[in-house]
Design an enzyme around this catalytic site. Sequence first.
Site, PDB file in Angstrom:
ATOM      1  N   ASP A  17       0.731  -1.132   0.368  1.00 29.60           N
ATOM      2  CA  ASP A  17      -0.063  -0.106  -0.001  1.00 29.60           C
ATOM      3  C   ASP A  17       1.339   1.692   0.135  1.00 29.60           C
ATOM      4  O   ASP A  17       2.122   1.138   0.895  1.00 29.60           O
ATOM      5  CB  ASP A  17      -0.898   0.117   1.262  1.00 29.60           C
ATOM      6  CG  ASP A  17      -2.172   0.973   1.251  1.00 29.60           C
ATOM      7  OD1 ASP A  17      -1.826   1.810   0.170  1.00 29.60           O
ATOM      8  OD2 ASP A  17      -2.882   0.931   2.439  1.00 29.60           O
ATOM      9  N   ASP A 107      -2.826   1.998  -5.694  1.00 32.04           N
ATOM     10  CA  ASP A 107      -2.153   2.570  -5.015  1.00 32.04           C
ATOM     11  C   ASP A 107      -2.154   1.327  -4.066  1.00 32.04           C
ATOM     12  O   ASP A 107      -1.169   1.544  -2.878  1.00 32.04           O
ATOM     13  CB  ASP A 107      -2.390   3.619  -3.592  1.00 32.04           C
ATOM     14  CG  ASP A 107      -3.298   3.949  -3.140  1.00 32.04           C
ATOM     15  OD1 ASP A 107      -4.076   3.007  -3.370  1.00 32.04           O
ATOM     16  OD2 ASP A 107      -3.484   4.597  -2.073  1.00 32.04           O
ATOM     17  N   GLU A 108      -2.862   0.402  -4.255  1.00 32.48           N
ATOM     18  CA  GLU A 108      -2.413  -0.788  -3.416  1.00 32.48           C
ATOM     19  C   GLU A 108      -3.037  -2.463  -3.857  1.00 32.48           C
ATOM     20  O   GLU A 108      -3.705  -2.608  -4.823  1.00 32.48           O
ATOM     21  CB  GLU A 108      -3.033  -1.006  -2.056  1.00 32.48           C
ATOM     22  CG  GLU A 108      -4.648  -0.740  -2.220  1.00 32.48           C
ATOM     23  CD  GLU A 108      -5.841  -0.430  -0.611  1.00 32.48           C
ATOM     24  OE1 GLU A 108      -5.182  -1.867  -0.288  1.00 32.48           O
ATOM     25  OE2 GLU A 108      -6.347  -0.177  -0.695  1.00 32.48           O
TER      26      GLU A 108
END
Length: 403
Positions: A17, A107-108
């Site tokens: 993350d 983003d993860e």
Amino acid sequence: MRIEAGRREQASILHADLDSFYASVEQRDDPSLRGRPVLVGGGVVVAASYEAKAFGVRSPMPGHEARALCPRAVMVRPRFEAYTEASRAVFGIFADFSPLVEGISVDEAFLDVGGMGKVGGTPVTLAARLRSRVRDEVGLPITVGVATSKFLAKVASAVGKPDGLLEVPAGGELAFLHPLPVRRLWGVGVKTEQRLHDAGIETVGQMAALGEDRLSMLLGRGTGRHLYALSMAHDPRRVQTGKRRHSIGAQRALGRRIKTESEIEATLVGIVDGLGRRLRKADRLTRTVVLRLRFHDFDRVTRSRSLFEPTDRTEVILAVGRGLLEEAMPLIRERGCTLIGLSLTNLADHGAVQLAIPFDGDDHGGELDVAIDSLRSRFGRGAVTRGVLVGRRDVSDMPMLPD
């Protein structure tokens, strides 16, 4: 009763993350922002750096409230093209570490590195190398949680932030999980947390000790069963790759300032423009358009309409979206609007649907969409802009809604 966390004998699922993703990209690209509180957004905070979060700033929060909490904060406008580029670079690194990568957002992602021991080392070693590569090659901080299940890996990354690496070893799941506050569990929002606190339950361990039956009496059967399973570290889900999205969406927070109807419509047009492009890029069709609105009193409403034929045409989606907005306009006039979002659902693969034959020989809308997409792909998103969006940089692109 103890429910085992899957059947893995080793903590080999990673949850990677990126830390304060948008704000970190801005600090990376502008050295003068490093170490300073940074707010990404305008009327509403889209993202905040950890320096700003230390003052209590969160997203989404009205910009004036954020500045009141942190007067020294620097506000910058979102640059979604830069964030997309950084995301692609990071996911390229993920692919080097495992063929099993499940993206959750820009983003993860989850990575299953269970079969990589002979070529890459232990999962913790792989996680450390992944963090180093993201830092060295993309210039961004990233936190990685390592555990025997997706749920625990995600909790580990949340606890390990910022810029950390945290392993929950096999056999140590409950020792890690039970001291944590109940809000760490998926499905525990503000209201559920308050109901648990009112019942004297503040930690995950206290929730587990209550038992599934009593928890179900307190929260309802479905919620009680779900949260009890998580409190006992039970999550059998596998890392899945190649999942087809059931919907795509985008939203725009409008802030507390009263917006004119033309401003709200322009925001809708900007959202639809981006969604149509994403739909065609994915070679998908939509049958249902969903409009979401949030009012000044934080109440929300949803309006939807299904099409007779699935489509990827921007003009068709825009016509439906405008119709839904027009129907909701009396509520907006009465209660104000602080957020507008649009989702395209009931998606189908383009080749799996037999479309009606167009009888209007002058209808070239589909060709126009393709031509505009091509120009934007080659020369940038600003190469072709709708007249209603000229001068409105804040609605030219939108962050994704979770699906």
